[in-house]
Design a protein around this motif. Structure first.
Motif, short mmCIF file in Angstrom:
data_model
loop_
_atom_site.label_atom_id
_atom_site.label_comp_id
_atom_site.label_asym_id
_atom_site.label_seq_id
_atom_site.Cartn_x
_atom_site.Cartn_y
_atom_site.Cartn_z
N ASN A 1 0.85 -1.20 0.00
CA ASN A 1 0.00 0.00 0.00
C ASN A 1 0.89 1.25 0.00
OD1 ASN A 1 -1.75 2.15 0.61
ND2 ASN A 1 -3.08 0.84 1.85
N PRO A 2 0.80 2.08 -1.04
CA PRO A 2 1.70 3.24 -1.11
C PRO A 2 1.39 4.31 -0.07
CG PRO A 2 0.07 3.33 -2.88
CD PRO A 2 -0.09 2.00 -2.22
N LEU A 3 0.22 4.22 0.57
CA LEU A 3 -0.19 5.25 1.53
C LEU A 3 0.06 4.84 2.98
CD1 LEU A 3 -3.59 6.29 -0.11
CD2 LEU A 3 -1.32 7.29 -0.44
N SER B 1 3.66 -0.19 9.40
CA SER B 1 2.21 -0.32 9.61
C SER B 1 1.67 -1.51 8.83
CB SER B 1 1.50 0.96 9.17
OG SER B 1 1.91 2.05 9.94
N GLN B 2 2.23 -1.77 7.65
CA GLN B 2 1.73 -2.88 6.84
C GLN B 2 2.11 -4.24 7.43
OE1 GLN B 2 1.66 -2.23 2.46
NE2 GLN B 2 2.73 -0.30 2.89
N LEU C 1 13.47 2.74 9.36
CA LEU C 1 12.87 2.23 8.13
C LEU C 1 11.40 1.88 8.30
CD1 LEU C 1 14.60 0.30 5.42
CD2 LEU C 1 12.47 -0.70 6.24
N ARG C 2 10.98 1.50 9.52
CA ARG C 2 9.57 1.12 9.71
C ARG C 2 8.62 2.27 9.40
NH1 ARG C 2 8.40 0.83 16.25
NH2 ARG C 2 9.20 2.90 16.78
N ASN C 3 9.13 3.51 9.47
CA ASN C 3 8.30 4.68 9.19
C ASN C 3 8.37 5.13 7.74
OD1 ASN C 3 7.48 5.00 11.96
ND2 ASN C 3 9.51 5.83 12.39
N ALA C 4 9.17 4.44 6.93
CA ALA C 4 9.32 4.81 5.52
C ALA C 4 8.16 4.27 4.70
CB ALA C 4 10.64 4.27 4.98
#
Length: 559
Positions: free
Chosen positions: A115-117, A122-123, A158-161
């Motif tokens: 998901n690009p958003l 989060s994914q 990176l988790r927030n990227a």
């Protein structure tokens, strides 16, 4: 179609058993079934590679297992037994509870699957949330653990990227982290390395194999690359047009294939044999590049520093008439930027591009117009590079007509070119979506030849094709070069493919040429560490299908 069946490798636990599965196509045509009467098993602790060309039914089989078939495709008969339960009889609610938790899947194109958003962290967390796993702070800790487990740098940041900020290899690692977050018993990997550079591909393959061994899970790995099969497979199942034609251990199928189709696929694998050397010539180079430079500067923002990237940094080479120069390297090495510079699709920042005795580097777009017909490109993606709203005839004739040729003459020439690239003349009246990927690439070649260019630039023109179609297109390019005395620039990330076609190879690394020479020298005696790294990453480098090549040639099996 008869199946060559060998005794399966004995494992302690049978995770998946597909029995006589048939999936019908929605309308009659050349084939009534997407897959027909196929059977295979996946045991715990093994990797089973499902091999075949596009349209063979590999991905349909995977999606049937996951319960992700589109509404117009329905399993007509058979069973898909996972840990003794027939997945075809389960409700959607029950299947949802299995997906991600007991059966994980890595999809082919991570940019489409992610998901690009949503941030990548989060994914990954969403997979756990759906199944109620790792509640509270444990979920955030598990996200960091998985990002670290798949070898991604600085998991905390990176988790927030977002996906677009990551490279192709990093996105694929995120997909693997998502698929493994809940430690499934079975992992289905659908062409997970097809679009990746050879070094990134090697890293992903090693990662999957390491994870599979450490977790003891079963892996169903879908691919069309026998080099990948040689590197990771325990057993192999070969599919052709919806049928499973051969099964066996990796050693049996790779070295002693019994079915003619398997033999043809293996014979089509690039074997690293060098193209014939070009005799010394007194002719002047048709194309000469001197100190070519192209720099990109990223925009500066409040929290983003300005970044200068030297995409092409002081590159020099020359190409003789009728010769092919291979430009090889990973994504970001500058090879495709060179191709765009040669055709003046982007402006250069320095250096010279000599074509037919003229420096075209400083030419304006209007000055380039009469020159451009002599410099043509075959683009990487045959799906995106052809206008879906125009018929093939219009696509091929537009260039000549724009350069003053009357339509009737251009149409006659277009039909000749279609025959030249081994397509039926009727293709002139059809739309691109009516053709396969390999056929579309042939249309792209015909379009490039319509202006009778002196130099043809092929930018990753076979990287997206099945191995047998790739072999056909490479053979076609060789024949066209000899017949038309074409000069070619062949851009690729695959040294084996370059060695089949090219007379000289330039290995690109961080915008510069790291090594330059004939294919035999580059492959057998590389001097630069980067070249050695590329060669070491070639899938199946220790497997040499020479015997298969000889066998199929003797038996008259053509590719």
């Amino acid at each position: 179609m008869d199946t060559i069946q060998r005794d399966p490798k004995k494992q302690s636990e049978k995770l998946l058993s597909v029995r006589n599965l048939t999936v019908a196509l929605p309308r009659s045509g050349d084939r009534a079934f997407a897959v027909e009467d196929i059977s295979f098993d996946v045991h715990a602790g093994e990797i089973v590679c499902i091999v075949g060309e596009s349209g063979s039914g590999k991905s349909i089989s995977a999606n049937a297992i996951m319960g992700l078939l589109p509404s117009y495709l329905k399993p007509q008969s058979g069973q898909i037994l996972f840990q003794g339960k027939d997945l075809l009889t389960l409700t959607e609610e029950t299947l949802l509870s299995l997906r991600g938790k007991d059966i994980g899947m890595i999809f082919q194109e991570p940019m489409s699957a992610l998901n690009p958003l949503m941030s990548v962290g989060s994914q990954i967390a969403e997979v756990m949330a759906v199944h109620g796993a790792y509640p509270g702070r444990a979920r955030a800790a598990r996200v960091l653990e998985m990002l670290d487990f798949v070898g991604l740098p600085d998991p905390q940041s990176l988790r927030n990227a977002y996906p677009f900020r990551l490279s192709g290899g990093q996105r694929q690692r995120v997909m693997i982290a998502m698929a493994l977050a809940l430690e499934p018993s079975l992992l289905i990997a659908d062409e997970p390395t097809t679009a990746l550079d050879v070094t990134t591909q090697a890293q992903i393959l090693a990662l999957i194999k390491r994870i599979q061994q450490s977790m003891g899970m079963g892996v169903m790995f879908i691919t069309h690359d026998f080099g990948v099969v040689a590197d990771i497979a325990d057993r192999v199942a070969v599919m052709q047009q919806g049928h499973l034609v051969e099964q066996g251990t990796a050693e049996e199928v790779l070295n002693h294939p019994g079915h003619p189709y398997t033999q043809r696929l293996i014979a089509a694998v690039p074997d690293g044999r060098a193209a014939p050397a070009v005799a010394a010539s007194s002719q002047e180079a048709v194309l000469k590049v001197v100190d070519l430079r192209k720099t990109y500067v990223t925009a500066r923002g409040l929290f983003v520093k300005k970044r200068v990237v030297h995409a092409v940094n002081g590159v020099n080479f020359s190409v003789l008439p009728g010769q092919t120069l291979g430009i090889v390297g990973e994504s970001g090495s500058g090879k495709s930027t060179i191709g765009k510079c040669l055709l003046k699709l982007i402006d250069i920042d320095g250096g010279q591009i000599w074509f037919d005795g003229k420096d075209i580097g400083p030419m304006s777009q209007s000055e380039m117009r009469p020159v451009r017909q002599h410099l043509q490109m075959i683009f990487q993606d045959p799906f995106a590079s052809l206008n879906p709203r125009q018929k093939v005839g219009r696509i091929i004739t537009d260039g000549p007509v724009a350069n003053g040729v009357d339509y009737a003459t251009a149409a006659v020439r277009a039909k000749e070119l279609l025959r030249l690239v081994e397509l039926d003349e009727s293709a002139f009246y059809r739309y691109p979506n009516e053709f396969s990927g390999g056929q579309r690439q042939r249309i792209g070649i015909a379009r490039a030849l319509a202006l009778e260019p002196k130099v043809l630039v092929a930018d990753e023109s076979v990287s997206a094709l099945d191995v047998s179609v790739q072999a056909q297109v490479l053979r076609l390019l060789q024949e066209l070069q000899q017949r038309l005395n074409l000069t070619m620039i062949f851009i690729t990330h695959d040294l084996r493919v370059a060695s089949q076609l090219c007379h000289q190879i330039a290995v690109m690394h961080k915008g510069s040429i790291a090594e330059y020479g004939p294919p035999a020298q580059i492959l057998d005696n590389p001097t630069h560490e980067y070249t050695k790294k590329l060669i070491a990453a070639i899938p199946g480098k220790n497997w040499h299908p020479t015997a298969i090549h000889s066998h199929t040639e003797e038996d008259g099996i053509s590719i």
